[in-house]
Design an enzyme around this catalytic site. Structure first.
Site, PDB file in Angstrom:
ATOM      1  N   GLY A  21       0.680   1.065 -11.295  1.00 48.58           N
ATOM      2  CA  GLY A  21       1.550   0.081 -11.242  1.00 48.58           C
ATOM      3  C   GLY A  21       2.768  -0.161 -11.376  1.00 48.58           C
TER       4      GLY A  21
ATOM      5  N   TYR B 240       5.927  -7.357  -1.373  1.00 42.54           N
ATOM      6  CA  TYR B 240       5.891  -6.089  -0.434  1.00 42.54           C
ATOM      7  C   TYR B 240       6.098  -6.195   0.816  1.00 42.54           C
ATOM      8  CZ  TYR B 240       5.803  -1.232   0.977  1.00 42.54           C
ATOM      9  OH  TYR B 240       6.204   0.023   1.904  1.00 42.54           O
TER      10      TYR B 240
ATOM     11  N   ASP C 122       5.278   7.755  -0.187  1.00 39.78           N
ATOM     12  CA  ASP C 122       4.454   7.832  -1.139  1.00 39.78           C
ATOM     13  C   ASP C 122       3.626   9.091  -1.090  1.00 39.78           C
ATOM     14  OD1 ASP C 122       5.268   5.930  -1.890  1.00 39.78           O
ATOM     15  OD2 ASP C 122       4.132   4.680  -2.987  1.00 39.78           O
TER      16      ASP C 122
HETATM   17  C1  GLA Z   1       5.717   1.669  -2.353  1.00 35.22           C
HETATM   18  C2  GLA Z   1       5.829   1.844  -0.913  1.00 35.22           C
HETATM   19  C3  GLA Z   1       6.089   3.227   0.236  1.00 35.22           C
HETATM   20  C4  GLA Z   1       7.655   2.581  -0.143  1.00 35.22           C
HETATM   21  C5  GLA Z   1       7.973   1.719  -1.612  1.00 35.22           C
HETATM   22  C6  GLA Z   1       9.402   1.582  -1.586  1.00 35.22           C
HETATM   23  O1  GLA Z   1       5.548   2.771  -3.064  1.00 35.22           O
HETATM   24  O2  GLA Z   1       4.285   2.112  -0.935  1.00 35.22           O
HETATM   25  O3  GLA Z   1       5.392   2.760   1.336  1.00 35.22           O
HETATM   26  O4  GLA Z   1       8.112   1.459   0.955  1.00 35.22           O
HETATM   27  O5  GLA Z   1       6.984   1.102  -1.985  1.00 35.22           O
HETATM   28  O6  GLA Z   1      10.506   2.484  -1.043  1.00 35.22           O
END
Ligand code: GLA
Length: 373
Positions: free
Chosen positions: A119, A214, A165
């Protein structure tokens, strides 16, 4: 190469070990799901998954040294997001989602080891998914493996996470950052300057994407893209045509962030670290003011770090809402004793891989060497 699961390589002990780094976004956050660009660094903190295969087992029994609890996951567990999200402890959802996506040909015992803070915006979830996928026999090129792991993470969290990621984790090369273009699917290696170091500092604020804003941010970007087209490649002036002021600010972040990513890479190419640092600070301001994913604690940390002599710049890294800040600095410029939370001096690691006996120091798995402050 197709991303079909393959039987794990036969070893004497029938054991397969996979390692996956974590990632730090140097610049370019919330651009992946808008067909933009991002510059990410795979770091030498990571996750290792060891599968002791048992051809007679109909499940994968998993444990972790980083979190309590365990689970026995049936090899035919359905890819049912609702059922996955009801699983406890929460970390086993990711393993189950990977089992459901990859369909390992054999079960057995899976042991997870991790040196990544959870996290914290360093991709601990994607790292677990990719390491598990490789240990369970997934093969393929970096982008294909990343897409499979993205699907698993989306099912495990119920959040439409982007490709940043897992792709940063599979495409990485040691000693370099990776410029990811989410429109073309091309990844370019960007060597890191030898006379700069990357330091990651934890704000102390933990966050979990499914309880953050998000999904809302993503929906706002989708709404803006509905009018303008994918935000990763619209002209800055086009944003002014959005009537809704909130959508205008969200879109402005994405559009300007993509420009900053390209300028940052150019600055590294000509070794202009001062300019690279300025772009990091501008990125942070944009994430804070236009995208509204910063917090007062993250803002304070960025301000403190960037005021230190020898620090080129700093910004929040990852999704925001808490987690970590990344700083680019002259070697030794950051005095870890002045930082309250955990901090790591990280180096650019290679991408996720299967670990063979000769691969790692002491014949053991690669040890995370991120230095803790
Ligand atoms: C998280 C999401 C990614 C990206 C980042 C922000 O890590 O998993 O896909 O959107 O946030 O850049």
């Amino acid at each position: 190469m197709a991303a079909n699961p393959q039987p794990p390589p036969a070893t004497d002990a029938g054991t397969v070990r996979a390692w996956c780094p974590g990632r730090v976004t140097l610049i370019g956050d919330h651009t992946d799901y808008a067909e933009g660009v991002s510059l990410a660094l795979a770091v030498d903190l990571g996750t290792e998954v060891t599968l002791a295969g048992d051809p007679a087992a109909a499940s994968v029994a998993c444990t972790s040294d980083a979190a309590p609890g365990s689970a026995a996951i049936d090899l035919d567990v359905p890819l049912d997001p609702q059922a996955l999200r009801a699983m406890q402890p929460a970390w086993t959802r990711y393993v189950a989602a990977v089992v459901a996506t990859v369909r390992p040909p054999v079960g057995g015992r899976a042991a997870v080891r991790s040196s990544l803070p959870v996290g914290a915006g360093l991709s601990s979830s994607a790292s677990l998914c990719v390491a598990a996928a490789l240990a369970f026999g997934l093969e393929g090129d970096p982008l294909t493996v990343a897409r499979t792991c993205q699907r698993a993470e989306q099912a495990a969290t119920g959040v439409d996470v982007g490709l940043l990621d897992p792709w940063a984790l599979t495409a990485a090369t040691p000693g370099a950052a990776c410029l990811l273009d989410f429109r073309t699917g091309l990844a370019r290696t960007v060597p890191m300057p030898a006379d700069a170091e990357v330091v990651v500092v934890h704000s102390g604020q933990q966050r979990s994407l499914d309880r953050s804003g998000y999904q809302a941010r993503r929906a706002e970007c989708d709404a803006a893209a509905y009018r303008l087209g994918p935000l990763g490649h619209v002209e800055p002036e086009a944003v002014l045509g959005l009537p809704d002021p909130v959508l205008r600010r969200r879109a402005r972040h994405v559009v300007t962030e993509c420009d900053r990513v390209r300028w940052f890479v150019e600055a590294l190419d000509r070794h202009d670290l001062a300019e690279a640092g300025r772009l990091m600070l501008a990125s942070h301001r944009s994430l804070a003011d236009d995208f509204e994913v910063s917090t007062p604690v993250l803002d304070g940390l960025v301000a403190r770090l960037s005021a230190m002599p020898g620090v080129h710049g700093a910004r929040l890294t990852g999704a925001g809402f808490g987690g970590c800040v990344v700083a680019l600095a002259e070697p030794g410029a950051i005095d870890f004793r002045e930082l309250r939370g955990p901090a790591w001096r990280v180096s650019a690691a290679g991408g996720a891989r299967l670990v063979t006996a000769g691969d790692a120091p002491d014949g053991d798995a690669p040890r995370p060497t991120g230095e803790r402050g």
